[in-house]
Structures are given as C-alpha cells and as structure tokens.
Design an enzyme around this catalytic site. Structure first.
Site, short mmCIF file in Angstrom:
data_model
loop_
_atom_site.label_atom_id
_atom_site.label_comp_id
_atom_site.label_asym_id
_atom_site.label_seq_id
_atom_site.Cartn_x
_atom_site.Cartn_y
_atom_site.Cartn_z
N ASP A 65 0.84 -1.19 0.00
CA ASP A 65 0.00 0.00 0.00
C ASP A 65 0.88 1.25 0.00
OD1 ASP A 65 -2.57 1.05 -0.11
OD2 ASP A 65 -2.79 1.16 2.07
N HIS A 66 0.46 2.24 -0.73
CA HIS A 66 1.14 3.54 -0.78
C HIS A 66 2.63 3.41 -1.03
CE1 HIS A 66 -2.37 5.94 0.21
NE2 HIS A 66 -2.71 4.92 0.98
N GLY A 162 -5.01 7.90 9.36
CA GLY A 162 -4.57 8.13 10.73
C GLY A 162 -5.60 8.86 11.57
#
Length: 174
Positions: A65-66, A162
C-alpha cells in the site's frame, strides 16, 4: 460487501489476520505500506506473508500500500506480492497517469493487480495532518482509470489517514 486491508508488519499480526479471515470465511487483503518499512522491511515481511496467504483456506491478497517509488513497487512484485499501489497522488495529473501506467504494465507481467490514488487523502501517509485534502474529481477519475488501466482507485472525499485532529467534512456529493 467489503474486503478489509490490514497491515501485518510482524508474524503475530499476520497470524491474527489470517485466523480472523478464516473463522469468518472472508477474503482478506494483508500487507504493508512504504511508511511501515522501517518496522518490517519488505523482504522480511514477504517471507511470512506470502506463504501464509498460499496456505490460507480463504483468498488472501498480499498488497503493498502507498508505494512511493518504482524501486519499492518493483521489489514487492519480484518478491511475490499479488497487489501493489504506486501513490503518485501528489504529482500533476498527467505525470501521475504516466507513472501509474508504467506500474500497471509491469504488474501485469507478474499477474498482480494495481491500485492508485487520485485526489489527495490527507493524514499520515503523506506526512501531514493539516487536512489539505484535495477531493477527487469524478470526471478526472473516469479518464484516469481508462488511461492507466488500474484495478482499484483510492479516492479522496474529505477523509484522511490516521488520527483526525478535527472532525472530517466528507463530500458525499463527490
């Protein structure tokens, strides 16, 4: 129906994720993100994630991911990840398309799927919590999906990664 993605930067997390997926008979996406590599290096994480996915009695995708660089995405593909994301969302639209398209072409050779991001989801993935979020333009998303050939698109609708220092304002119209 939704399939959850859970980061597994150690063996204990991976075991828990697989156990939960198997007990609920639900497919699952398990992986890591480039920002987590200091806690669980990509190569080391692959040593347990990939064999566990193959042994599971439910479908398990192993996802990067990312990913922020071609090098990290390439390494994940070489190690056997079945899904990757190159996050080029901070780049200009055309450059984002070009970079992601190159990843799609490479990933196809490995039989892997590709996720990308359009707009800007704020929060910890990009190192900020200022909520300088840029909502995804639906018209751009159509062009982007067509031009890149991606399998999945992460969109920004006012959400963030987050913790939320302030309550989000979600753009449901988008």
């Amino acid at each position: 129906y939704a399939v959850g993605l859970f980061n597994a930067v150690n063996l204990e997390l991976a075991r828990g994720i697989i156990a939960a997926a198997e007990s609920s008979q639900s497919p699952v996406i398990m992986g890591t993100a480039e920002v987590l590599l200091p806690y669980g290096p990509l190569e080391e994480v692959s040593y347990y994630l990939i064999p566990m996915a193959k042994k599971a009695n439910v479908p398990v995708v192993i996802h990067l991911d990312h990913g922020l660089t071609f090098e990290t995405v390439d390494k994940a593909l070489e190690l056997g990840f079945t899904s990757v994301m190159l996050d080029a969302s901070t780049l200009p639209f055309e450059e984002n398309i070009a970079r992601v398209k190159a990843v799609v072409e490479k990933a196809r050779k490995y039989g892997a799927t590709v996720e990308a991001e359009l707009g800007l989801v704020g929060g910890s993935e990009d190192g900020s919590c200022d909520h300088g979020i840029r909502c995804t333009d639906p018209d751009d998303a159509v062009v982007y999906a067509r031009e890149t050939g991606i399998d999945a698109l992460a969109v920004a609708i006012g959400n963030a990664h987050g913790n939320y220092p302030v309550a989000p304002t979600l753009a449901f119209d988008v």
